[in-house]
Motif scaffolding. Structure first.
Motif, PDB file in Angstrom:
ATOM      1  N   CYS A  47       8.360   3.261  -1.068  1.00  0.00           N
ATOM      2  CA  CYS A  47       7.272   3.124  -0.100  1.00  0.00           C
ATOM      3  C   CYS A  47       7.824   2.882   1.300  1.00  0.00           C
ATOM      4  O   CYS A  47       7.295   3.406   2.284  1.00  0.00           O
ATOM      5  N   CYS A  50       8.395   5.971   3.301  1.00  0.00           N
ATOM      6  CA  CYS A  50       7.262   6.886   3.445  1.00  0.00           C
ATOM      7  C   CYS A  50       6.832   6.992   4.905  1.00  0.00           C
ATOM      8  O   CYS A  50       6.780   5.998   5.636  1.00  0.00           O
ATOM      9  N   ASP A  51       6.500   8.205   5.327  1.00  0.00           N
ATOM     10  CA  ASP A  51       6.005   8.452   6.673  1.00  0.00           C
ATOM     11  C   ASP A  51       4.488   8.298   6.776  1.00  0.00           C
ATOM     12  O   ASP A  51       3.918   8.466   7.856  1.00  0.00           O
ATOM     13  N   ASN A  52       3.823   8.014   5.662  1.00  0.00           N
ATOM     14  CA  ASN A  52       2.362   7.957   5.628  1.00  0.00           C
ATOM     15  C   ASN A  52       1.820   6.553   5.385  1.00  0.00           C
ATOM     16  O   ASN A  52       0.719   6.394   4.864  1.00  0.00           O
ATOM     17  N   SER A  55      -1.642   5.934   6.925  1.00  0.00           N
ATOM     18  CA  SER A  55      -2.705   6.599   6.170  1.00  0.00           C
ATOM     19  C   SER A  55      -3.001   5.849   4.881  1.00  0.00           C
ATOM     20  O   SER A  55      -4.157   5.710   4.473  1.00  0.00           O
ATOM     21  N   CYS A  56      -1.964   5.362   4.238  1.00  0.00           N
ATOM     22  CA  CYS A  56      -2.120   4.602   3.001  1.00  0.00           C
ATOM     23  C   CYS A  56      -2.888   3.304   3.268  1.00  0.00           C
ATOM     24  O   CYS A  56      -3.798   2.948   2.516  1.00  0.00           O
ATOM     25  N   PRO A  70      -2.710   8.850  -3.683  1.00  0.00           N
ATOM     26  CA  PRO A  70      -2.738  10.112  -2.942  1.00  0.00           C
ATOM     27  C   PRO A  70      -1.484  10.935  -3.228  1.00  0.00           C
ATOM     28  O   PRO A  70      -0.433  10.391  -3.602  1.00  0.00           O
ATOM     29  N   SER A  71      -1.599  12.231  -3.055  1.00  0.00           N
ATOM     30  CA  SER A  71      -0.483  13.127  -3.381  1.00  0.00           C
ATOM     31  C   SER A  71       0.760  12.830  -2.551  1.00  0.00           C
ATOM     32  O   SER A  71       1.876  13.074  -3.014  1.00  0.00           O
ATOM     33  N   TYR A  72       0.593  12.296  -1.344  1.00  0.00           N
ATOM     34  CA  TYR A  72       1.755  11.989  -0.508  1.00  0.00           C
ATOM     35  C   TYR A  72       2.481  10.713  -0.932  1.00  0.00           C
ATOM     36  O   TYR A  72       3.576  10.432  -0.457  1.00  0.00           O
ATOM     37  N   CYS A  73       1.895   9.944  -1.819  1.00  0.00           N
ATOM     38  CA  CYS A  73       2.485   8.667  -2.232  1.00  0.00           C
ATOM     39  C   CYS A  73       3.787   8.899  -2.992  1.00  0.00           C
ATOM     40  O   CYS A  73       3.830   9.644  -3.970  1.00  0.00           O
ATOM     41  N   ARG A  74       4.831   8.259  -2.532  1.00  0.00           N
ATOM     42  CA  ARG A  74       6.147   8.391  -3.176  1.00  0.00           C
ATOM     43  C   ARG A  74       6.165   7.740  -4.558  1.00  0.00           C
ATOM     44  O   ARG A  74       7.096   7.951  -5.326  1.00  0.00           O
ATOM     45  N   HIS A  76       3.414   8.027  -6.623  1.00  0.00           N
ATOM     46  CA  HIS A  76       2.286   8.647  -7.320  1.00  0.00           C
ATOM     47  C   HIS A  76       2.543   8.782  -8.817  1.00  0.00           C
ATOM     48  O   HIS A  76       1.747   8.328  -9.639  1.00  0.00           O
TER      49      HIS A  76
END
Length: 85
Positions: A47, A50-52, A55-56, A70-74, A76
């Motif tokens: 986490c 993560c660049d998001n 957003s998370c 979410p699909s971008y979650c490292r 997931h």
């Protein structure tokens, strides 16, 4: 952002996502402290890269429950394969 701040934020995001998915890390860690704590540490470290994260955090602020990360979650896949509490 300093290292400890980043890790603290990542820990909060991992715990928040787990809560919204019904994943209980505390119970898992109590059952097998060494192995489960390593998994949790890996999740926090993933986490933290993560660049998001913004957003998370927004997603978590807007939702008290989620069906999946979410699909971008490292994390997931790891969170999808965790037993529910």
């Amino acid at each position: 952002m300093g290292l400890f701040s980043k890790l603290g934020q990542s820990t909060d995001l991992v715990e928040g996502m787990a809560d919204r998915l019904g994943v209980d890390f505390a119970t898992s860690i109590a059952k097998d402290p060494e192995a489960e704590a390593r998994k949790f540490r890996r999740a926090v470290m993933a986490c933290s890269h993560c660049d998001n994260q913004a957003s998370c955090a927004d997603l978590q602020a807007a939702n008290s429950q989620l069906d999946e990360a979410p699909s971008y979650c490292r994390n997931h896949d790891m969170l999808a394969h965790r037993p529910e509490a």
